[in-house]
Design an enzyme around this catalytic site. Structure first.
Site, PDB file in Angstrom:
ATOM      1  N   ASP A 122       0.968  -1.267   0.001  1.00  0.00           N
ATOM      2  CA  ASP A 122       0.009   0.116   0.140  1.00  0.00           C
ATOM      3  C   ASP A 122       0.766   1.294  -0.006  1.00  0.00           C
ATOM      4  OD1 ASP A 122      -3.263   0.607   1.062  1.00  0.00           O
ATOM      5  OD2 ASP A 122      -1.873   2.244   0.898  1.00  0.00           O
ATOM      6  N   ASN A 170     -12.776  -3.108   2.568  1.00  0.00           N
ATOM      7  CA  ASN A 170     -13.921  -1.897   3.056  1.00  0.00           C
ATOM      8  C   ASN A 170     -14.831  -1.850   1.781  1.00  0.00           C
ATOM      9  OD1 ASN A 170     -12.356  -0.957   5.322  1.00  0.00           O
ATOM     10  ND2 ASN A 170     -10.916  -0.048   4.017  1.00  0.00           N
ATOM     11  N   GLY A 173     -15.477   3.445   4.186  1.00  0.00           N
ATOM     12  CA  GLY A 173     -14.257   4.234   4.002  1.00  0.00           C
ATOM     13  C   GLY A 173     -13.598   3.711   2.541  1.00  0.00           C
ATOM     14  N   SER A 222     -12.130   3.840  -0.751  1.00  0.00           N
ATOM     15  CA  SER A 222     -11.833   4.914  -1.729  1.00  0.00           C
ATOM     16  C   SER A 222     -11.298   4.494  -3.142  1.00  0.00           C
ATOM     17  CB  SER A 222     -10.517   5.520  -1.225  1.00  0.00           C
ATOM     18  OG  SER A 222      -9.336   4.656  -0.903  1.00  0.00           O
ATOM     19  N   HIS A 257     -10.507  -5.057  -2.927  1.00  0.00           N
ATOM     20  CA  HIS A 257      -9.027  -5.465  -2.700  1.00  0.00           C
ATOM     21  C   HIS A 257      -9.201  -5.902  -1.229  1.00  0.00           C
ATOM     22  CE1 HIS A 257      -9.994  -1.069  -2.346  1.00  0.00           C
ATOM     23  NE2 HIS A 257      -9.069  -1.129  -1.163  1.00  0.00           N
ATOM     24  N   HIS A 314      -6.943  -5.719   2.219  1.00  0.00           N
ATOM     25  CA  HIS A 314      -5.890  -5.107   3.115  1.00  0.00           C
ATOM     26  C   HIS A 314      -5.393  -6.346   3.816  1.00  0.00           C
ATOM     27  CE1 HIS A 314      -6.918  -0.811   2.427  1.00  0.00           C
ATOM     28  NE2 HIS A 314      -8.008  -1.354   2.144  1.00  0.00           N
TER      29      HIS A 314
HETATM   30  P1  DGP Z   1      -9.778   1.443   0.310  1.00  0.00           P
HETATM   31  O1  DGP Z   1      -9.781   2.781   1.319  1.00  0.00           O
HETATM   32  O2  DGP Z   1      -9.939   0.494   1.193  1.00  0.00           O
HETATM   33  O3  DGP Z   1     -10.390   1.676  -0.981  1.00  0.00           O
HETATM   34  O4  DGP Z   1      -8.364   1.227   0.157  1.00  0.00           O
HETATM   35  C1  DGP Z   1      -7.433   1.776  -0.836  1.00  0.00           C
HETATM   36  C2  DGP Z   1      -6.063   1.635  -0.761  1.00  0.00           C
HETATM   37  O5  DGP Z   1      -5.334   2.139  -1.779  1.00  0.00           O
HETATM   38  C3  DGP Z   1      -5.666   2.684   0.316  1.00  0.00           C
HETATM   39  O6  DGP Z   1      -5.187   2.080   1.541  1.00  0.00           O
HETATM   40  C4  DGP Z   1      -4.352   3.280  -0.505  1.00  0.00           C
HETATM   41  C5  DGP Z   1      -4.186   2.402  -1.391  1.00  0.00           C
HETATM   42  N1  DGP Z   1      -3.623   3.137  -2.629  1.00  0.00           N
HETATM   43  C6  DGP Z   1      -4.347   4.183  -3.250  1.00  0.00           C
HETATM   44  N2  DGP Z   1      -3.609   4.603  -4.496  1.00  0.00           N
HETATM   45  C7  DGP Z   1      -2.520   3.688  -4.668  1.00  0.00           C
HETATM   46  C8  DGP Z   1      -1.483   3.585  -5.343  1.00  0.00           C
HETATM   47  O7  DGP Z   1      -1.382   4.209  -6.481  1.00  0.00           O
HETATM   48  N3  DGP Z   1      -0.668   2.826  -5.243  1.00  0.00           N
HETATM   49  C9  DGP Z   1      -0.547   1.879  -4.216  1.00  0.00           C
HETATM   50  N4  DGP Z   1       0.285   0.958  -3.976  1.00  0.00           N
HETATM   51  N5  DGP Z   1      -1.775   1.891  -3.155  1.00  0.00           N
HETATM   52  C10 DGP Z   1      -2.586   2.873  -3.506  1.00  0.00           C
END
Ligand code: DGP
Length: 112
Positions: free
Chosen positions: A28, A85, A91, A93, A98, A100
């Site tokens: 992440d 999520n 939350g 985003s 995915h 975590h």
């Molecule tokens: P969520 O809030 O559950 O939708 O998690 C989205 C996650 O994605 C958040 O923890 C940050 C991660 N994330 C967003 N943009 C990028 C990116 O460009 N690269 C990586 N490696 N992670 C990202």
């Protein structure tokens, strides 16, 4: 294209630690724990609320890949947490399902 599709297509960089035909896992960009990996299906399901019965194998695979990555990162004994999520109250985003994988520190419960 979602940001994760761009990572899958190598249009933007990521620290990829697992990949096969169905799933990719990468660190992440904004880690919430010393180990914070996202396990992502290559086929886009926007969120868990939109998953269907036909996604059963893929959803099971995401969890097994997360367990494998956790093992590879040495977290099987110390423990780790998987989080999905789905939707605004959680939350979410990035509208690309995915899992975590969080670990390498003690995690509070219940989550905020
Ligand atoms: P969520 O809030 O559950 O939708 O998690 C989205 C996650 O994605 C958040 O923890 C940050 C991660 N994330 C967003 N943009 C990028 C990116 O460009 N690269 C990586 N490696 N992670 C990202």
């Amino acid at each position: 294209m979602t940001i994760f599709e761009k990572i899958i297509a190598r249009e933007i960089p990521a620290k990829i630690i697992f990949e096969d035909d169905d799933v990719i896992a990468f660190h992440d960009v904004d880690p919430k724990a010393p180990a914070h990996v996202l396990v992502v299906p290559k086929r886009v399901i926007p969120r868990l609320a939109e998953a269907e019965d036909s996604d059963q194998l893929l959803l099971g695979k995401l969890i097994l890949v997360a367990a494998k990555v956790a093992r590879d990162l040495g977290m099987s004994e110390s423990g780790y947490r998987l989080v999905i999520n789905s939707g605004p109250d959680a939350g979410e985003s990035v509208p690309h399902l995915h899992v975590h994988l969080l670990g390498k520190r003690s995690l509070g419960w219940p989550p905020g």
